[in-house]
Scaffold this active site. Structure first.
Site, PDB file in Angstrom:
ATOM      1  N   ASP A 102       0.819  -1.200  -0.247  1.00 26.97           N
ATOM      2  CA  ASP A 102      -0.134   0.022  -0.052  1.00 26.97           C
ATOM      3  C   ASP A 102       1.006   1.207   0.164  1.00 26.97           C
ATOM      4  O   ASP A 102       1.226   1.593  -1.187  1.00 26.97           O
ATOM      5  CB  ASP A 102      -1.060  -0.120   1.256  1.00 26.97           C
ATOM      6  CG  ASP A 102      -1.853   1.051   1.221  1.00 26.97           C
ATOM      7  OD1 ASP A 102      -1.895   1.934   0.299  1.00 26.97           O
ATOM      8  OD2 ASP A 102      -2.489   1.301   2.306  1.00 26.97           O
ATOM      9  N   LYS A 130      -1.438  -1.645  -4.387  1.00 26.31           N
ATOM     10  CA  LYS A 130      -2.316  -0.642  -4.426  1.00 26.31           C
ATOM     11  C   LYS A 130      -1.740   0.567  -4.476  1.00 26.31           C
ATOM     12  O   LYS A 130      -1.320   1.363  -3.622  1.00 26.31           O
ATOM     13  CB  LYS A 130      -2.986  -0.722  -2.840  1.00 26.31           C
ATOM     14  CG  LYS A 130      -4.532  -0.012  -2.836  1.00 26.31           C
ATOM     15  CD  LYS A 130      -5.342  -0.509  -1.503  1.00 26.31           C
ATOM     16  CE  LYS A 130      -4.550  -0.475  -0.120  1.00 26.31           C
ATOM     17  NZ  LYS A 130      -5.607  -0.564   0.766  1.00 26.31           N
TER      18      LYS A 130
HETATM   19  P1  IMP Z   1       2.108  -0.600   3.666  1.00 27.82           P
HETATM   20  O1  IMP Z   1       3.480  -0.348   4.477  1.00 27.82           O
HETATM   21  O2  IMP Z   1       1.263   0.558   3.674  1.00 27.82           O
HETATM   22  O3  IMP Z   1       2.612  -0.848   1.989  1.00 27.82           O
HETATM   23  O4  IMP Z   1       1.194  -1.755   4.179  1.00 27.82           O
HETATM   24  C1  IMP Z   1       1.537  -3.083   4.096  1.00 27.82           C
HETATM   25  C2  IMP Z   1       0.437  -3.853   5.063  1.00 27.82           C
HETATM   26  O5  IMP Z   1      -0.411  -3.116   5.338  1.00 27.82           O
HETATM   27  C3  IMP Z   1       0.186  -4.978   4.551  1.00 27.82           C
HETATM   28  O6  IMP Z   1       0.962  -6.218   4.807  1.00 27.82           O
HETATM   29  C4  IMP Z   1      -1.254  -5.363   5.324  1.00 27.82           C
HETATM   30  O7  IMP Z   1      -1.178  -5.970   6.551  1.00 27.82           O
HETATM   31  C5  IMP Z   1      -1.717  -3.923   5.234  1.00 27.82           C
HETATM   32  N1  IMP Z   1      -2.577  -3.211   4.599  1.00 27.82           N
HETATM   33  C6  IMP Z   1      -2.396  -2.466   3.522  1.00 27.82           C
HETATM   34  N2  IMP Z   1      -3.496  -2.181   2.827  1.00 27.82           N
HETATM   35  C7  IMP Z   1      -4.572  -2.955   3.417  1.00 27.82           C
HETATM   36  C8  IMP Z   1      -6.048  -3.333   3.054  1.00 27.82           C
HETATM   37  O8  IMP Z   1      -6.445  -2.781   2.304  1.00 27.82           O
HETATM   38  N3  IMP Z   1      -6.455  -4.324   3.840  1.00 27.82           N
HETATM   39  C9  IMP Z   1      -5.914  -5.194   4.812  1.00 27.82           C
HETATM   40  N4  IMP Z   1      -4.610  -4.693   5.148  1.00 27.82           N
HETATM   41  C10 IMP Z   1      -4.016  -3.945   4.174  1.00 27.82           C
END
Ligand code: IMP
Length: 179
Positions: A102, A130
């Site tokens: 994300d 995403k």
């Molecule tokens: P980032 O550090 O923002 O890239 O997030 C990574 C982590 O956030 C993932 O491994 C998920 O655990 C959580 N995450 C991000 N987006 C979602 C979502 O739409 N649903 C559930 N968990 C999410």
């Protein structure tokens, strides 16, 4: 539980096809390399099980747990290691297995850590990407499906630790988290 899902983004059948196709590509790309799959708990569990069984190589599997969400729907950007790897990454080709990228804060932080510990290479295989949520520039090496900026659950992904056991990935009804 299924009534809380407003739209299915990936069916079980589509997930199987992704694991099969990505597994074949990884098998080809790492055929002459020593491969260590690193799963980020807990969300990676179903995808690690399916993806690893589609990689026809003698590989190692290890897990680590990092947290960023603290129960909400927005990434906090503050990454903590809750459980560390049980083997060294020194000199190894690491492929991190993730449920979703994300903001990319998690993957960038973990990649920097593993490089710092001496990994030869660090790439990522993620079921979902995403890109609209990015806070850091990052393009995953292997992506199952690119999705719009929505909060999704199922197939390992949770909201407040629930919904991980759904066999598909779907958009969670905002009524569940907007009180
Ligand atoms: P980032 O550090 O923002 O890239 O997030 C990574 C982590 O956030 C993932 O491994 C998920 O655990 C959580 N995450 C991000 N987006 C979602 C979502 O739409 N649903 C559930 N968990 C999410």
């Amino acid at each position: 539980m299924k009534n809380d899902i407003i739209e299915i983004l990936l069916t079980e059948q589509e997930i199987n096809e992704i694991a099969n196709k990505m597994g074949k590509q990884i098998t080809e790309d790492y055929k002459d390399k020593d491969l260590l799959l690193v799963g980020l708990l807990k969300g990676c569990v179903p995808f690690m099980a399916d993806l690893s069984r589609n990689i026809d190589l003698k590989l190692d599997i290890a897990y680590m747990a990092v947290s960023s969400y603290h129960g909400g729907i927005n990434s906090s950007g503050d990454i903590k290691i809750k459980m560390d790897l049980d083997m060294s990454v020194k000199g190894r080709n690491v492929l991190i297995v993730e449920d979703i990228v994300d903001t990319a804060n998690t993957i960038v932080t973990v990649t920097e850590l593993l490089i710092h510990r001496g990994a030869k290479s660090v790439k990522i295989a993620t079921l979902l990407d995403k890109p609209a949520g990015r806070q850091k520039v990052y393009v995953p090496a292997y992506i199952g499906k690119t999705i719009p900026k929505a909060f999704v659950v199922g197939y390992g992904l949770d909201y407040d630790e629930k919904y991980r056991n759904l066999p598909f990935v779907g958009i969670l009804d905002p009524k569940v988290y907007i009180k």
